[in-house]
Structures are given as structure tokens and as C-alpha cells.
Design a protein around this motif. Sequence first.
Motif, PDB file in Angstrom:
ATOM      1  N   ALA A  13      37.351  45.784  46.874  1.00  0.00           N
ATOM      2  CA  ALA A  13      36.561  46.532  45.826  1.00  0.00           C
ATOM      3  C   ALA A  13      36.416  45.326  44.794  1.00  0.00           C
ATOM      4  O   ALA A  13      35.365  45.158  43.865  1.00  0.00           O
ATOM      5  CB  ALA A  13      37.082  47.756  45.358  1.00  0.00           C
ATOM      6  N   SER A  14      37.519  44.516  44.335  1.00  0.00           N
ATOM      7  CA  SER A  14      37.685  43.446  43.410  1.00  0.00           C
ATOM      8  C   SER A  14      36.305  42.358  43.753  1.00  0.00           C
ATOM      9  O   SER A  14      35.704  41.981  43.007  1.00  0.00           O
ATOM     10  CB  SER A  14      38.905  43.092  43.384  1.00  0.00           C
ATOM     11  OG  SER A  14      38.725  41.973  42.338  1.00  0.00           O
ATOM     12  N   GLY A  15      36.522  41.926  45.109  1.00  0.00           N
ATOM     13  CA  GLY A  15      35.594  40.972  45.522  1.00  0.00           C
ATOM     14  C   GLY A  15      33.992  41.547  45.444  1.00  0.00           C
ATOM     15  O   GLY A  15      33.189  40.497  45.162  1.00  0.00           O
ATOM     16  N   GLU A  16      33.581  42.717  45.763  1.00  0.00           N
ATOM     17  CA  GLU A  16      32.362  43.149  45.638  1.00  0.00           C
ATOM     18  C   GLU A  16      32.049  43.351  44.058  1.00  0.00           C
ATOM     19  O   GLU A  16      30.822  43.157  43.800  1.00  0.00           O
ATOM     20  CB  GLU A  16      32.274  44.519  46.202  1.00  0.00           C
ATOM     21  CG  GLU A  16      32.511  44.527  47.903  1.00  0.00           C
ATOM     22  CD  GLU A  16      32.682  45.979  48.484  1.00  0.00           C
ATOM     23  OE1 GLU A  16      32.918  46.840  47.749  1.00  0.00           O
ATOM     24  OE2 GLU A  16      32.448  46.138  49.765  1.00  0.00           O
ATOM     25  N   ALA A  17      32.931  43.701  43.297  1.00  0.00           N
ATOM     26  CA  ALA A  17      32.545  43.646  42.022  1.00  0.00           C
ATOM     27  C   ALA A  17      32.356  42.309  41.358  1.00  0.00           C
ATOM     28  O   ALA A  17      31.346  42.146  40.670  1.00  0.00           O
ATOM     29  CB  ALA A  17      33.564  44.358  41.052  1.00  0.00           C
TER      30      ALA A  17
END
Length: 238
Positions: free
Chosen positions: A232-236
Motif C-alpha cells: 500500500a505504501s509503494g502504491e501510494a
Amino acid sequence: MSQQRSGSESGLTTRDGAAPDFPDLPEATVARLPEYLRALHHLAEAGHDTVSSEALAAAAGVNSAKLRKDLSHLGSYGTRGVGYDISHLIAQVEHILGLHLSRAVALVGVGNLGHALAGYGGFASRGFKIVALFDADPTRVGEQINGLDVRHIDELATTVTTERITIGVIATPAPAAQIVADLLVKAGVTSILNFAPCVLNVPEGVDVRKVDLAIEMQILSFHEHRKSAALASGEAAA
């Protein structure tokens, strides 16, 4: 109080009758030896005679430096350019783990989990034999599982002596586990494998290993959570 062992240990027999001797190993090393042994048996079954430290480490899921250090405690250093002799190393590890001895095991609690453990055939090939089953439920007493009759828990102390039992396995509900542990210790059993979801209080000199499947799954849940958070952090960030 636990009963004193003598000779080559009560409940144990060796091929030559000699008492076992072994080095004082770090607990972390002891915990990894069964993984090495499992990997070695698979390699032997596949027809291999020797194995490099790198290949054995990969099969056991550890790094090669750690494996070489662990095996050096056993006096095994391998041969440069050849590696380790698999059959010799199997014999060494089995000796250190006491698997060249025949250990009698008592299983207490024959509910769903206990029934499955009692019927498992893999213990005998690794040097363990379940020789007695116990339960406090009168409806279970007399039931036959894998050729053994379930005995009432009141018979535990006598059976430990007659069958020369050295290891007790607890597969009872949590509220009964401490009572069973106390009975095992009083009967002279000093090694206990506990499947009940609770912590046991035992005297010094009694070894307890705890198996809690829920805890293991909670640890896996943590790793899943961490991976999801990283994704999720990478996508954000993207």
C-alpha cells in the motif's frame, strides 16, 4: 519430585548398551539440528552420498556460515572440495539428538488432536514410540487407537514406570494441562511436549516444548499485514 535416571537413561536402549556422550551445544544449534537431519534424509533418499555446506544450508533454510558453525560443534568440518559425508553426518546428528535410542512416549488427551497424534506413523521412524494413551473421560477409556487401548489418567504413574516412559505429550484442553503436567512430573517424566494453549509451570530440570498453532498463524498474519502495508505504501508513493 522426578525420579533419578541411571545408566544409559531410564527408558532408553542403545545398540551397544553404551551411555551417550555429547558436547554442550547452544540452544539455537539444537533447534536447527532437526532441520539439518530432515534435509540430510531427503538427500540420502535422493541417492546423494555427499553434500556441500551451501547445498545443505539451502535445503535446511539457513545460511551456510551458520550451518558450518553448528556442525563444528559436533566435530564435523566436512572435506574441502567434497563436502560432508551424508550417512556419517546423519549418524552424528541422530546420536547428538539421542535418536539412536528408543524413547517411550505417553500421550495424554485423545480428543481430535490427540487422536490424530496417536494415529500418526511418523514418530517410530524417528526413534519415538507412543506406548500409552490416557484420558480422564470415561467414555474414551478402553477405546483402541492405532493398536493401543486408552487408559484412565489414574493409571499414568504406574504405566510410566512399567513402560519406562521418558516423554509426555499433552493434548488436553488448557484447563487440564497443568494438572496433567504435574502428574507427569510426579511420575518421573522430565520432558514434556505441550499442545495445550497455555504456559506450564514445571520444576527446574523439566524441559517443556510448546506447540501452539494459533500463535504460529498469528505470526504469519503479522507478515501478511506487513507485506500488505508495504504494498500500500509503494502504491501510494507511485
